[in-house]
Design a protein around this motif. Structure first.
Motif, PDB file in Angstrom:
ATOM      1  N   VAL A  41       0.828  -1.207   0.000  1.00 53.67           N
ATOM      2  CA  VAL A  41       0.000   0.000   0.000  1.00 53.67           C
ATOM      3  C   VAL A  41       0.864   1.260   0.000  1.00 53.67           C
ATOM      4  O   VAL A  41       0.491   2.278  -0.583  1.00 53.67           O
ATOM      5  N   ASP A  42       2.015   1.201   0.656  1.00 50.91           N
ATOM      6  CA  ASP A  42       2.890   2.370   0.665  1.00 50.91           C
ATOM      7  C   ASP A  42       3.405   2.689  -0.737  1.00 50.91           C
ATOM      8  O   ASP A  42       3.546   3.865  -1.101  1.00 50.91           O
ATOM      9  N   VAL A  43       3.649   1.665  -1.552  1.00 48.35           N
ATOM     10  CA  VAL A  43       4.069   1.890  -2.936  1.00 48.35           C
ATOM     11  C   VAL A  43       2.922   2.500  -3.742  1.00 48.35           C
ATOM     12  O   VAL A  43       3.130   3.385  -4.580  1.00 48.35           O
ATOM     13  N   MET A  44       1.702   2.028  -3.475  1.00 46.23           N
ATOM     14  CA  MET A  44       0.538   2.602  -4.149  1.00 46.23           C
ATOM     15  C   MET A  44       0.410   4.094  -3.844  1.00 46.23           C
ATOM     16  O   MET A  44       0.184   4.913  -4.739  1.00 46.23           O
ATOM     17  N   PHE A  45       0.567   4.441  -2.573  1.00 44.54           N
ATOM     18  CA  PHE A  45       0.462   5.850  -2.191  1.00 44.54           C
ATOM     19  C   PHE A  45       1.598   6.670  -2.786  1.00 44.54           C
ATOM     20  O   PHE A  45       1.407   7.836  -3.154  1.00 44.54           O
ATOM     21  N   ALA A  46       2.788   6.093  -2.866  1.00 44.87           N
ATOM     22  CA  ALA A  46       3.915   6.807  -3.464  1.00 44.87           C
ATOM     23  C   ALA A  46       3.651   7.088  -4.941  1.00 44.87           C
ATOM     24  O   ALA A  46       3.904   8.202  -5.435  1.00 44.87           O
ATOM     25  N   ALA A  47       3.133   6.093  -5.670  1.00 43.29           N
ATOM     26  CA  ALA A  47       2.794   6.293  -7.079  1.00 43.29           C
ATOM     27  C   ALA A  47       1.685   7.321  -7.228  1.00 43.29           C
ATOM     28  O   ALA A  47       1.714   8.161  -8.136  1.00 43.29           O
ATOM     29  N   LEU A  48       0.708   7.264  -6.325  1.00 41.52           N
ATOM     30  CA  LEU A  48      -0.386   8.229  -6.368  1.00 41.52           C
ATOM     31  C   LEU A  48       0.112   9.642  -6.080  1.00 41.52           C
ATOM     32  O   LEU A  48      -0.341  10.619  -6.701  1.00 41.52           O
ATOM     33  N   PHE A  49       1.077   9.762  -5.181  1.00 41.91           N
ATOM     34  CA  PHE A  49       1.656  11.064  -4.860  1.00 41.91           C
ATOM     35  C   PHE A  49       2.389  11.643  -6.067  1.00 41.91           C
ATOM     36  O   PHE A  49       2.237  12.829  -6.390  1.00 41.91           O
ATOM     37  N   VAL A  50       3.164  10.808  -6.733  1.00 45.50           N
ATOM     38  CA  VAL A  50       3.883  11.263  -7.929  1.00 45.50           C
ATOM     39  C   VAL A  50       2.888  11.669  -9.020  1.00 45.50           C
ATOM     40  O   VAL A  50       3.053  12.694  -9.695  1.00 45.50           O
ATOM     41  N   LEU A  51       1.838  10.875  -9.193  1.00 50.33           N
ATOM     42  CA  LEU A  51       0.817  11.198 -10.190  1.00 50.33           C
ATOM     43  C   LEU A  51       0.135  12.521  -9.862  1.00 50.33           C
ATOM     44  O   LEU A  51      -0.115  13.341 -10.751  1.00 50.33           O
ATOM     45  N   GLY A  52      -0.161  12.743  -8.583  1.00 54.67           N
ATOM     46  CA  GLY A  52      -0.790  13.998  -8.181  1.00 54.67           C
ATOM     47  C   GLY A  52       0.103  15.197  -8.426  1.00 54.67           C
ATOM     48  O   GLY A  52      -0.360  16.244  -8.908  1.00 54.67           O
ATOM     49  N   LEU A  53       1.393  15.056  -8.116  1.00 60.88           N
ATOM     50  CA  LEU A  53       2.330  16.154  -8.374  1.00 60.88           C
ATOM     51  C   LEU A  53       2.394  16.484  -9.858  1.00 60.88           C
ATOM     52  O   LEU A  53       2.385  17.658 -10.257  1.00 60.88           O
TER      53      LEU A  53
END
Length: 248
Positions: free
Chosen positions: A211-223
């Motif tokens: 899940v932490d990798v999912m959130f990291a990818a989501l954070f990069v996508l949001g940026l």
């Protein structure tokens, strides 16, 4: 102060996120804290950037193709009345059928590469660009058009020198909406079938309960999505200086 505002907002969101984690006591495999996600960003930044590069290319190409098709369609619909009977149904159908339902078909036709994801992004972008530009073209001030006719302005010259410039603010609004939703098509396409991209990374991380990798990818996508929006917005403000703006 305006330059610090994004940092203040980001810090506030991170603090709220951490407060939710602390107060709820939720397990890390359901909602990881900001520190865990930051650790993944630091450890896997090369992989995240590689996948982000694929998604960025898909979104930018989709935005370009969607804008070109939307502007061309709106111009034809506004300039030639017989074309409205042919293109308006296509415009409606493009939104009546959920794009998510078309993702497996596009993947089947165009393969698991970048083409199907660009097609998805193009379809999502097509409607807001076409509808906004068409609305701007047909709402050109009638007095200006009458003046152009009085001065023997031809149909093409009136379109290029009067109606198109007058409709550019409406097109800018459509482009801002299209930029905000453009990543949806690319990510959904990657979920259906892909070999790279942030959506692909999130899907595989979900299967492994990372899940932490999912959130990291989501954070990069949001940026990336926020950065793309503000870049497009700044470009439009520069390209259309006559667009009225309200300053608070």
């Amino acid at each position: 102060m305006s330059a610090l505002r994004p940092l203040v907002i980001l810090a506030g969101l991170l603090a709220l996120w951490q407060a939710v984690v602390w107060s709820s006591g939720v397990a890390p495999y359901i909602l990881p804290g900001p520190a865990s996600v930051a650790e993944v960003l630091a450890q896997r930044w090369t992989s995240l950037l590689r996948h982000a590069g694929v998604t960025v290319a898909e979104v930018v190409l989709g935005l370009g193709f969607g804008t070109i098709l939307g502007v061309a369609s709106a111009t034809l619909i506004a300039s030639f009345r017989p074309m409205r009977r042919w293109l308006l149904p296509v415009l409606v159908v493009s939104q009546a059928i959920p794009v998510f339902a078309l993702a497996p078909i596009l993947t089947l036709w165009l393969g698991y590469g970048i083409a199907s994801k660009v097609a998805m992004a193009t379809l999502i972008i097509y409607f807001p660009v076409t509808s906004a530009f068409f609305d701007g073209l047909r709402r050109t001030e009638p007095g200006w058009i009458d003046l152009a006719r009085t001065m023997n302005g031809g149909r093409l010259r009136t379109l290029l020198r009067l109606r198109v410039p007058a409709a550019l603010p409406a097109l800018a609004s459509g482009l801002r909406v299209a930029t905000a939703v453009a990543p949806i098509g690319a990510v959904v396409g990657e979920w259906v079938g892909a070999s790279a991209g942030l959506g692909y990374l999130m899907l595989h991380a979900n299967a492994r309960m990372q899940v932490d990798v999912m959130f990291a990818a989501l954070f990069v996508l949001g940026l990336f999505a926020v950065g793309l929006y503000f870049a497009v917005d700044r470009t439009l403000r520069w390209a259309i200086p006559w667009q009225p703006e309200e300053h608070a």
